[in-house]
Structures are given as structure tokens and as C-alpha cells.
Motif scaffolding. Sequence first.
Motif, PDB file in Angstrom:
ATOM      1  N   ASP A  77      -0.008   1.523  -4.038  1.00 39.93           N
ATOM      2  CA  ASP A  77      -1.395   1.321  -3.624  1.00 39.93           C
ATOM      3  C   ASP A  77      -2.367   1.527  -4.777  1.00 39.93           C
ATOM      4  O   ASP A  77      -2.168   2.360  -5.649  1.00 39.93           O
ATOM      5  CB  ASP A  77      -1.759   2.277  -2.486  1.00 39.93           C
ATOM      6  N   ASP A 108       0.831  -1.221   0.000  1.00 39.08           N
ATOM      7  CA  ASP A 108       0.000   0.000   0.000  1.00 39.08           C
ATOM      8  C   ASP A 108       0.854   1.254   0.000  1.00 39.08           C
ATOM      9  O   ASP A 108       0.496   2.261   0.623  1.00 39.08           O
ATOM     10  CB  ASP A 108      -0.944   0.013   1.224  1.00 39.08           C
ATOM     11  N   GLU A 154      -0.696  -2.651  -7.712  1.00 40.62           N
ATOM     12  CA  GLU A 154      -1.861  -3.465  -7.372  1.00 40.62           C
ATOM     13  C   GLU A 154      -3.147  -2.761  -7.799  1.00 40.62           C
ATOM     14  O   GLU A 154      -3.173  -1.558  -8.000  1.00 40.62           O
ATOM     15  CB  GLU A 154      -1.893  -3.782  -5.870  1.00 40.62           C
TER      16      GLU A 154
HETATM   17 MG    MG Z   1      -4.147  -2.211  -0.477  1.00 39.80          MG
END
Ligand code: MG
Length: 290
Positions: free
Chosen positions: A204, A182, A238
Motif C-alpha cells: 500500500d 493495498d 504503489e
Molecule cells: Mg490503495
Amino acid sequence: DYALYYAKAHSRGDAVLFTEEHERRLRTQSLIEQALRHADLAREMSLVFQPIVDVRRGRTVAFEALARWTSPELGPVSPAVFVPIAERAGLITRITAVLLGQALAAARAWPDPVALSFNLSMADIASPQAAENIVAAIRASGLSPARVILEATETALIQDVAQAQAVLATLRANGIAIALDDFGTGYSSLGYVHRLPLDKLKIDRSFVSEITADPASRDIVTSIVALARNLKLDCVVEGIETAEQADLLEGLGCVLMQGYHFRRPMAFADTLPYLDAEAARAVVPVQAVA
Ligand code: MG
Ligand code: C2E
Ligand code: MG
Ligand code: MG
């Protein structure tokens, strides 16, 4: 923050509603905590696995293990909900131990060098002993530590930077890779990221969701990619949900990606057929993209 909620609500004249909502949330949290305390963790906890893909080669390099809890009383509860509650209740290290055992057993079935990426909580790395327990579990599993990545969030690491440095160094000395999860959501990332012994930054997904519409998000991702390169860290992005996002990120120099666009998290039973199908597809020649 109760006082703040109350003050805000009161100034709008709906204090009663806000108070009820707050109380309901507290009750839910305590129900979850009670259910966790009495849970048969080995039966109720399980994992799903989401591929992390090298987009240049079109190959899965790792699966991230994501916890799933189905409580007999409450039904399925998201890890975004139960992990913070388990952390506050001092229950997370027991949960981690159960999940890590399951994750290592799963990873042993995957072909080398497909790696396991496993999420840790603050308490899991809060002491040298906690780190030793994780190393011992990995050693006992027979999976090479070189195929294990441990993900920790900024908030977990920033609590005590000196402690985090020592614990992460121990894990890395045992051949385990460390990813900062993150990345970009903490408030002082840049101040200490170069002082932590890390191998990977995971950008993140909040940046990704904005990236096609918002030039500022694009600039931030570009900066993080450059930072990772300067610090000689791998960069993983991600939360990629569309081909447009993937193409744009590839243009910014991102190679390792994860998200619904590639594959949603899957049951263990689906991971081997998934890898087989991937291996049957043609590999993009490296010189074509170098
Ligand atoms: Mg996350
Ligand atoms: P995380 O480690 O950042 O994991 C990524 C989360 O984003 C996962 O949610 C994943 O299912 C979700 N995700 C993946 N691709 C996409 C996408 O394209 N779009 C969107 N909107 N979401 C995507 P999940 O499984 O609900 O987990 C939430 C968080 O709970 C994780 O965030 C992690 O912080 C924590 N968590 C999950 N499993 C574990 C665990 O075994 N141990 C610990 N300590 N925490 C865990
Ligand atoms: Mg993660
Ligand atoms: Mg993450």
C-alpha cells in the motif's frame, strides 16, 4: 459510529455542527446511490490506465485499469467514493461487468506480454458463479488469461477465507493471476496471506509516502519484500511519487513499481504512444543490475 461521532462532538460542545455534517454526508451518499441506480453505465463509466513498471528493465509490464465515472447530474465522482456506495447498494457487479468489458477491449490492443491489472470488489468474488462470470468474460474477449491480473483487497478476501480460497483457486486454474491490493492496511494480513492462492502482493502507498523520512516504514517494506520472496510472490509497490522514493525502494529489492513518479493514469488513447516511446528508449542491460 454515529453515536461515537455524537459523543465526541458533544463532549466538545459542537454536537450540532457534527450532526449537520453527518446528515449532509448521508444525503450526498444517497444522491450518489440514486444517480448510480439510474446511470447509463456503458456511457458514464470509463477507465484510465496507469503503468506498472519493471524498473530494472525500464519497461511497462502491465497497466492497472482505474474506473472513472462522470455523472450527468453530479459530474466526476471518484472511485474511492462511488465504489463503496455501489458495493453497499448491490450495484457493483453490474459496474464491474461494464468496466471489465472495456478493460479487456483496451488490453487487446497492447502488445504481448503487456498485461491488464483489474480491480475487483468483494461481491465480484463472493461466489463461484461470480468468478465463473469473470472467467467467461475474459475467455470471450480473446485476451489470453495469462495477461490478466485481478486485484482484490484484504478486506474483500478476509470476509470468508474458505470461499476466497475456492474462488481464487478457480480463477488461477484458468490462468489468471491474483494480486492482493493495498497490502499492509488490513489488520490481520499475516495470519492468512499464506493460505490464499496469490501471485502478487501490492504494498500500500501509505508506506511509501513515509519511506524517506521514517525508518519504521522502511523496515515494514523490507519485511514485506522478504515475505513476498519467501512465499514466492511478486511484489508491486504503489504510490511512488518521487525519484528518491523509487531509488530507496529499489535498494530494498523492489522491482515492480507504480506511481505518479513514473506516470499518472492516462486515457486509453495515450497507452499505445506511451508504449512506443518506451520501446524506443534503450534497455538497461540485465547483467548491469543483476
Ligand atoms: Mg490503495
Ligand atoms: P487502488 O486499486 O489501490 O488504486 C490505486 C489508487 O492510487 C488510484 O486511485 C490511483 O490513481 C492512485 N495513485 C496511483 N499512483 C499514485 C501516486 O503516486 N500517488 C497517489 N497519491 N495516488 C496514486 P483511484 O483511481 O482514485 O482509485 C481509488 C481506488 O478505487 C482504487 O485503489 C480501487 O480500490 C478503487 N477502484 C478504482 N477502479 C476500480 C474498479 O474498476 N473496480 C473496483 N472494484 N474498484 C476500483
Ligand atoms: Mg488496485
Ligand atoms: Mg492499490
